[in-house]
Motif scaffolding. Structure first.
Motif, mmCIF file in Angstrom:
data_model
loop_
_atom_site.group_PDB
_atom_site.id
_atom_site.type_symbol
_atom_site.label_atom_id
_atom_site.label_comp_id
_atom_site.label_asym_id
_atom_site.label_seq_id
_atom_site.Cartn_x
_atom_site.Cartn_y
_atom_site.Cartn_z
ATOM 1 N N ALA A 571 38.034 36.924 12.167
ATOM 2 C CA ALA A 571 37.394 35.615 12.096
ATOM 3 C C ALA A 571 37.808 34.713 13.256
ATOM 4 O O ALA A 571 36.994 33.966 13.806
ATOM 5 N N SER A 572 39.079 34.782 13.649
ATOM 6 C CA SER A 572 39.577 33.866 14.675
ATOM 7 C C SER A 572 39.308 34.346 16.094
ATOM 8 O O SER A 572 39.248 33.534 17.021
ATOM 9 N N ASN A 573 39.117 35.657 16.289
ATOM 10 C CA ASN A 573 38.947 36.201 17.642
ATOM 11 C C ASN A 573 37.503 36.522 18.005
ATOM 12 O O ASN A 573 37.099 36.337 19.152
ATOM 13 N N ALA A 574 36.742 37.018 17.041
ATOM 14 C CA ALA A 574 35.366 37.442 17.342
ATOM 15 C C ALA A 574 34.467 36.213 17.430
ATOM 16 O O ALA A 574 33.597 35.978 16.576
ATOM 17 N N SER A 575 34.650 35.435 18.472
ATOM 18 C CA SER A 575 33.960 34.152 18.609
ATOM 19 C C SER A 575 32.481 34.283 18.947
ATOM 20 O O SER A 575 31.743 33.301 18.907
ATOM 21 N N SER A 576 32.036 35.494 19.290
ATOM 22 C CA SER A 576 30.623 35.718 19.601
ATOM 23 C C SER A 576 29.880 36.390 18.452
ATOM 24 O O SER A 576 28.685 36.682 18.575
ATOM 25 N N LEU A 577 30.581 36.641 17.341
ATOM 26 C CA LEU A 577 29.986 37.385 16.229
ATOM 27 C C LEU A 577 28.813 36.617 15.635
ATOM 28 O O LEU A 577 28.967 35.498 15.151
ATOM 29 N N LYS A 578 27.634 37.230 15.658
ATOM 30 C CA LYS A 578 26.420 36.612 15.133
ATOM 31 C C LYS A 578 25.944 37.268 13.845
ATOM 32 O O LYS A 578 25.438 36.595 12.951
ATOM 33 N N ILE A 579 26.077 38.582 13.754
ATOM 34 C CA ILE A 579 25.547 39.322 12.604
ATOM 35 C C ILE A 579 26.691 40.058 11.923
ATOM 36 O O ILE A 579 27.392 40.854 12.546
ATOM 37 N N LEU A 580 26.861 39.803 10.632
ATOM 38 C CA LEU A 580 27.898 40.453 9.826
ATOM 39 C C LEU A 580 27.233 41.095 8.616
ATOM 40 O O LEU A 580 26.549 40.421 7.842
ATOM 41 N N ILE A 581 27.419 42.416 8.468
ATOM 42 C CA ILE A 581 26.789 43.173 7.380
ATOM 43 C C ILE A 581 27.881 43.895 6.596
ATOM 44 O O ILE A 581 28.653 44.667 7.173
ATOM 45 N N LEU A 582 27.925 43.657 5.303
ATOM 46 C CA LEU A 582 28.923 44.273 4.427
ATOM 47 C C LEU A 582 28.186 44.947 3.273
ATOM 48 O O LEU A 582 27.574 44.269 2.438
ATOM 49 N N ARG A 583 28.238 46.279 3.223
ATOM 50 C CA ARG A 583 27.538 47.036 2.180
ATOM 51 C C ARG A 583 28.520 47.948 1.450
ATOM 52 O O ARG A 583 29.272 48.683 2.083
ATOM 53 N N ASP A 584 28.496 47.891 0.144
ATOM 54 C CA ASP A 584 29.341 48.762 -0.692
ATOM 55 C C ASP A 584 30.819 48.655 -0.307
ATOM 56 O O ASP A 584 31.518 49.663 -0.211
ATOM 57 N N VAL A 585 31.272 47.441 -0.081
ATOM 58 C CA VAL A 585 32.697 47.189 0.163
ATOM 59 C C VAL A 585 33.299 46.846 -1.200
ATOM 60 O O VAL A 585 33.161 45.724 -1.689
ATOM 61 N N LYS A 586 33.955 47.806 -1.812
ATOM 62 C CA LYS A 586 34.205 47.783 -3.250
ATOM 63 C C LYS A 586 35.129 46.673 -3.734
ATOM 64 O O LYS A 586 34.919 46.102 -4.781
ATOM 65 N N HIS A 587 36.204 46.362 -3.013
ATOM 66 C CA HIS A 587 37.207 45.438 -3.540
ATOM 67 C C HIS A 587 37.251 44.103 -2.806
ATOM 68 O O HIS A 587 38.185 43.326 -3.012
ATOM 69 N N LEU A 588 36.260 43.839 -1.992
ATOM 70 C CA LEU A 588 36.233 42.590 -1.232
ATOM 71 C C LEU A 588 36.030 41.406 -2.175
ATOM 72 O O LEU A 588 35.086 41.381 -2.971
ATOM 73 N N ASN A 589 36.910 40.393 -2.059
ATOM 74 C CA ASN A 589 36.878 39.273 -2.985
ATOM 75 C C ASN A 589 36.247 38.021 -2.387
ATOM 76 O O ASN A 589 35.604 37.244 -3.090
ATOM 77 N N TYR A 590 36.385 37.826 -1.083
ATOM 78 C CA TYR A 590 35.866 36.605 -0.475
ATOM 79 C C TYR A 590 35.524 36.850 0.995
ATOM 80 O O TYR A 590 36.016 37.778 1.632
ATOM 81 N N ILE A 591 34.655 35.980 1.524
ATOM 82 C CA ILE A 591 34.300 35.953 2.945
ATOM 83 C C ILE A 591 34.369 34.498 3.363
ATOM 84 O O ILE A 591 33.692 33.647 2.770
ATOM 85 N N GLU A 592 35.149 34.200 4.401
ATOM 86 C CA GLU A 592 35.286 32.803 4.790
ATOM 87 C C GLU A 592 35.646 32.670 6.265
ATOM 88 O O GLU A 592 36.138 33.603 6.906
ATOM 89 N N SER A 593 35.344 31.491 6.787
ATOM 90 C CA SER A 593 35.785 31.065 8.133
ATOM 91 C C SER A 593 35.274 31.954 9.257
ATOM 92 O O SER A 593 36.037 32.500 10.049
ATOM 93 N N PHE A 594 33.944 32.073 9.325
ATOM 94 C CA PHE A 594 33.307 32.741 10.458
ATOM 95 C C PHE A 594 32.392 31.724 11.137
ATOM 96 O O PHE A 594 31.196 31.640 10.837
ATOM 97 N N PRO A 595 32.911 30.934 12.057
ATOM 98 C CA PRO A 595 32.138 29.826 12.616
ATOM 99 C C PRO A 595 30.922 30.219 13.436
ATOM 100 O O PRO A 595 29.992 29.427 13.576
ATOM 101 N N SER A 596 30.896 31.437 13.990
ATOM 102 C CA SER A 596 29.787 31.809 14.876
ATOM 103 C C SER A 596 28.696 32.621 14.188
ATOM 104 O O SER A 596 27.612 32.805 14.746
ATOM 105 N N VAL A 597 28.944 33.115 12.981
ATOM 106 C CA VAL A 597 27.985 33.999 12.305
ATOM 107 C C VAL A 597 26.724 33.223 11.908
ATOM 108 O O VAL A 597 26.806 32.161 11.289
#
Length: 731
Positions: A571-597
C-alpha cells in the motif's frame, strides 16, 4: 489540451483529447500540441467525428512530425475528398494509406486479408509477409525488419494490440480499417465465408492472387475443392473451413503457391501432392485425423515456415524433415521424437514444442547446439533428459540473437492445484531436473521467459541474485505449475526492465519473504503487472513499509490463496497501482489505504469484512463476499457492481456510499423487493443512487428479469417482473 474543443460539444472534446493522446510523445510535448489546436479541430471535423478515424489520424500525424507545416499539409491534402471510394468507406484511412511507404502498404493490405475467426500472432504474420516477398533485406534480418513493419502498423493505429496478450504479440484490425483495405485489394484478393450464398459466384467471377475462406459461425457450410482449382495463379490460400475432397483432388494446379494455411478433415487426400508445391514458403496444417507425413515432403526445398501444431494425431516426422535447409520456423505437434540430423537446420530462427527425448536413435538436445540463429525456443518433456550434459550441449547461452525461451516438463498437478497422488517426485528426480535447468542458461538478450510443470525444489540458480543481473533485457516472466518449489527466486527484483511477472499454481509456497524483494535501492523498478494465481497454500507475504519496491506497478491480481492480509509495504510503495483484483483469497479480513487504486475487484473472499480509505476508487466490483459490512472513505466512487445470488437483502453499506451507478445481480426474490420501489423494504438503501440496473436469472440467462431505476427522472423505476413472478419468488 485542445481547450477550445469544448465549445464544439462533449463529443468533439473527447475526440480532441483522443487525437492529442495519439500524437503526444517524448519528442512532441503537450504544450506544443496546444499551439496546433486550431488545425486539430479542422482535422477532427474532416474525420467525420468518427473515433477510429481520429485514432488513425493521430497515428498519421505522429509519423509526420510535430511542425505546424506538417499538420497543415495533411489538412490541405487534396486526397481528402477523393471520389475513388464508395461513401461508406473512410477517407481518413485512405489518407493514412496514401502517406505510407510502398513496403508498408503491402503489409497493411495483407493483414486485412487474414480471417477474423483465428488468432495470428506477430511472428506468423511476419512469416507470411516474408513468404510473399514483401520484406527485402539481408536474409539474417528479415524477421527483425518484419517486426519493425508490424510495430509501425501499431504506431499508425491501423492494427490494435489485444490486451489479453503480452505487448503487441496479438493485434486486431478495426472493421472500418479492414473494410477500406479489402476494398483496395478487391481485384486481387477474395475474402469469403462458408455459407455465403454467393461464394461460388465470387470464386467464379475472376481469378484471384489470394484466397481467404473463413468460418461463418452462424452457418455451417462446406466447399468442394474443385471450386478452388480454377485459381491457378493463387499465391496465398487460407482456409479455416472444412473443404470436401475426393480421391484425385490435388494441389498440383497451385504451382505458384507461396503460403498455404489449411484446416480440413480430408487433408490426407492432398498430402499425396503436397511435395509438388515447389515454391511454397509457408505451410500450416490443422488436421485432427492426419497421422503421417509423406517422405517426399522433403522435396519442398524452399519451405521456410512449417506449422504442424494442429495435427494432434501426428506422432512422428519423416526423416526427410531435416532436408529443409531453408527452414526458419518450425512448430511441431505433440510428438515424442524428432529424427536425427536437426543440427543441419542452421537457418532455424523459431523452434516450438521440441521434445527433449533421449533415445539414442532420435534427436536430442545436443543437436540444438549448432543452431546459432535461434531467436525463439520452446522445449517440452524436459524430465526425459537423462544428464545435465545434454542440456549443456544445447549451448543456449551462446545464442546471441535469442529473445524467447519456454521450458516445459510434464504436468504433475491435479485440478486442485496439488501434486497428484500417482505423481510423487523422488529427491533424485528433483536434483536431476534442477541440474538440467541450471544448464539451460539463456543469453543476456532474452526478453521473455516461461517455465511450466517444473518439479525442482528451487528454480534455476541463474535466477538468483548473483547471476540474474546479466539478464536485464527480460521484460516478461511466467511461472506455471511449480509442483515442488518452496520459494520464489530472490533475484527477480533486480531485473531493471521486468514489466510483467506471473506465478500460477505453486502449491508448496506458503510464505513469500523478504528475499523476494531484498533491501536493494529499488526492487522491481519497472514492474507494471503482477499476477499471483492459484497458490493454494500461500498464507503470508512479508513486505515492510520501509522496503522500497514496485513503484511502477499498475495492476495486481491475487487469486486462490490463503493470504490473511495485504502487506503494508504494498500500500505504501506501489504508488502507481491503479487496478487491484482479489479472487478467492480465503482468509483476507480487510483492504485499506490504497490511495492510487481506481478499480478494485473482490470475488469469493468469504472472510472480508471491510474496505476503507481508498479515496480515488472509481469502480468497485463485489462478488460473493457475504461478511462484508463496512465501506468507508471511498468518496470518488462512480460505479458499484454487486453480484451475489445468495443474499436475501441489500447490504447496509450501500446507504453509506454514493456511487452514481449501481449494477446488481441477485436472486429473483430480492429483485422483486427492489421492484416494489418506495413501497418496498429495500427502497432506502438504493434510492439515493443516480442510476440502478438490477438483474436476476433463471439459470440460463443472467439478465432475464430486470429493474431499472433513474433518480433524476422523478425516481423513475421500470421492471419486467410480473405479478406471477412475484408470487413464486420464494420457490
Amino acid at each position: 489540451m485542445f481547450h477550445l474543443v469544448k465549445r464544439k460539444g462533449k463529443k468533439n472534446c473527447f475526440l480532441g483529447i483522443k487525437l492529442c493522446s495519439q500524437v503526444c510523445s517524448s519528442e512532441i510535448d503537450e504544450d506544443h500540441i496546444n499551439t496546433l489546436k486550431d488545425i486539430g479541430l479542422k482535422i477532427i471535423q474532416k474525420c467525420g467525428c468518427l473515433p477510429i478515424a481520429v485514432k488513425v489520424m493521430g497515428g498519421l500525424l505522429r509519423e509526420r512530425g510535430g511542425l505546424r507545416g506538417d499538420w497543415q499539409r495533411v489538412l490541405d491534402d487534396s486526397k481528402w475528398p477523393t471520389t475513388k471510394m464508395p461513401d461508406d468507406l473512410n477517407h481518413t484511412v485512405y489518407l493514412s494509406y496514401e502517406y505510407m511507404p510502398s513496403y508498408m502498404k503491402q503489409c497493411f493490405l495483407y493483414y486485412s486479408f487474414l480471417p477474423k475467426s483465428r488468432i495470428f500472432h506477430m511472428d506468423q504474420v511476419v512469416a507470411m509477409w516474408i513468404s510473399e516477398g514483401f520484406i527485402h533485406g539481408n536474409s539474417s534480418d528479415l524477421e527483425e525488419l518484419g517486426r519493425n513493419y508490424y510495430k509501425e502498423l501499431v504506431s499508425r493505429n491501423l492494427i490494435e494490440p489485444d490486451k489479453s496478450y503480452v505487448g503487441i504479440w496479438v493485434c486486431s484490425m478495426h472493421d472500418v480499417v479492414r473494410s477500406f483495405a479489402r476494398y483496395i485489394t478487391k481485384d486481387e484478393a477474395l475474402v469469403a465465408q462458408d455459407g455465403d450464398d454467393d461464394i461460388l459466384a465470387k470464386l467464379g467471377s475472376q481469378k484471384f492472387l489470394r484466397l481467404s475462406i473463413e468460418t461463418n459461425q452462424s452457418k455451417s457450410g462446406e466447399l468442394n475443392w474443385k471450386s478452388l482449382q480454377a485459381h491457378q495463379s493463387v499465391r496465398t490460400l487460407i482456409s479455416t473451413i472444412q473443404i470436401k475432397m475426393k480421391p484425385g483432388d490435388s494441389l498440383v494446379t497451385f504451382s505458384g503457391l507461396r503460403t498455404l494455411h489449411i484446416e480440413s478433415a480430408d487433408m490426407a487426400v492432398l498430402l499425396e501432392s503436397l511435395y509438388q508445391l515447389k515454391h511454397l514458403r509457408y505451410l500450416k496444417l490443422v488436421n485432427a485425423d492426419m497421422s503421417v507425413l509423406r517422405v517426399n515432403i522433403g522435396k519442398m526445398k524452399l519451405l521456410q515456415f512449417l506449422e504442424l501444431g494442429g495435427c494432434i494425431k501426428l506422432l512422428n516426422l519423416p526423416d526427410s524433415i531435416v532436408k529443409f535447409g531453408q527452414l526458419r520456423s518450425l512448430l511441431l505437434p505433440r510428438i515424442s521424437m524428432v529424427p536425427r540430423g536437426f543440427s543441419g537446420l542452421t537457418n532455424m530462427r523459431r523452434l516450438s514444442l521440441f521434445p527433449a527425448h533421449m533415445d539414442g536413435d532420435w534427436c536430442s538436445l545436443d543437436e540444438l547446439g549448432p543452431l546459432s540463429q535461434l531467436r525463439y525456443l520452446h522445449l517440452v518433456q524436459l524430465e526425459n533428459v537423462s544428464a545435465a550434459s545434454f542440456a549443456s550441449n544445447a549451448r543456449l547461452s551462446e545464442k546471441v540473437h535469442f529473445s524467447w525461451l519456454i521450458l516445459y516438463c510434464t504436468n504433475k498437478l491435479g485440478d486442485d492445484g496439488l501434486v497428484k497422488e500417482n505423481e510423487s517426485v523422488s529427491e533424485e528426480e528433483q536434483q536431476l531436473i534442477e541440474k538440467v535447468f541450471d544448464k539451460l542458461y539463456p543469453p543476456p538478450g532474452v526478453e521473455y521467459l516461461e517455465i511450466k510443470w517444473y518439479f525442482g525444489r528451487q528454480l534455476p540458480s541463474w535466477m538468483m541474485s548473483t547471476s540474474i543481473v546479466s539478464l536485464n533485457n527480460l521484460t516478461t516472466i511466467i511461472f506455471s505449475d511449480l509442483a515442488c518449489c518452496t520459494q520464489l527466486p530472490n533475484g527477480l527484483c533486480q531485473l531493471l526492465n521486468l514489466q510483467f511477472l506471473q506465478v500460477r499454481r505453486a502449491p508448496c509456497i506458503k510464505h513469500v519473504g523478504t528475499g523476494f524483494l531484498q533491501a536493494v535501492a529499488a526492487s522491481f523498478p519497472r514492474l507494471n503487472k503482477l499476477k499471483l494465481y492459484d497458490m493454494v497454500e500461500w498464507e503470508e507475504w512479508e513486505w515492510e513499509e520501509q522496503v522500497q519496491a514496485m513503484r511502477c506497478l499498475e495492476m495486481l491480481e491475487l487469486r486462490k490463496c490463503r493470504l490473511r492480509h495485504v502487506p503494508p509495504g504494498l500500500a505504501s510503495n506501489a504508488s502507481s497501482l491503479k487496478i487491484l483484483i482479489l479472487r478467492d483469497v480465503k482468509h483476507l479480513n480487510y483492504i485499506e489505504s490504497f490511495p492510487s487504486v481506481v478499480e478494485l475487484t473482490v470475488d469469493g473472499c468469504p472472510d472480508l469484512e471491510r474496505i476503507t480509505n481508498i479515496p480515488n476508487l472509481q469502480k468497485l466490483t463485489i462478488e460473493n463476499c457475504p461478511k462484508l459490512k463496512v465501506l468507508e472513505h471511498i468518496a470518488s466512487l462512480e460505479r458499484l457492481v454487486l453480484k451475489d445470488y445468495t443474499m436475501e437483502k441489500l447490504p447496509e453499506y450501500i446507504q453509506d456510499i454514493k456511487p452514481r451507478h449501481l449494477q446488481l445481480f441477485c436472486r429473483l426474490w430480492l429483485l422483486s423487493a427492489i421492484a416494489m420501489g418506495q413501497s418496498g423494504i429495500e427502497w432506502d438503501k438504493f434510492s439515493h443512487v443516480e442510476h440502478v440496473k438490477a438483474y436476476a436469472d433463471d439459470g440460463d440467462n443472467q439478465r432475464k428479469w430486470h429493474v431499472l431505476y433513474t433518480r433524476g427522472d422523478n425516481c423513475k423505476l421500470d421492471s419486467n417482473i410480473s405479478t406471477r413472478n412475484k408470487k413464486h419468488t420464494n420457490d
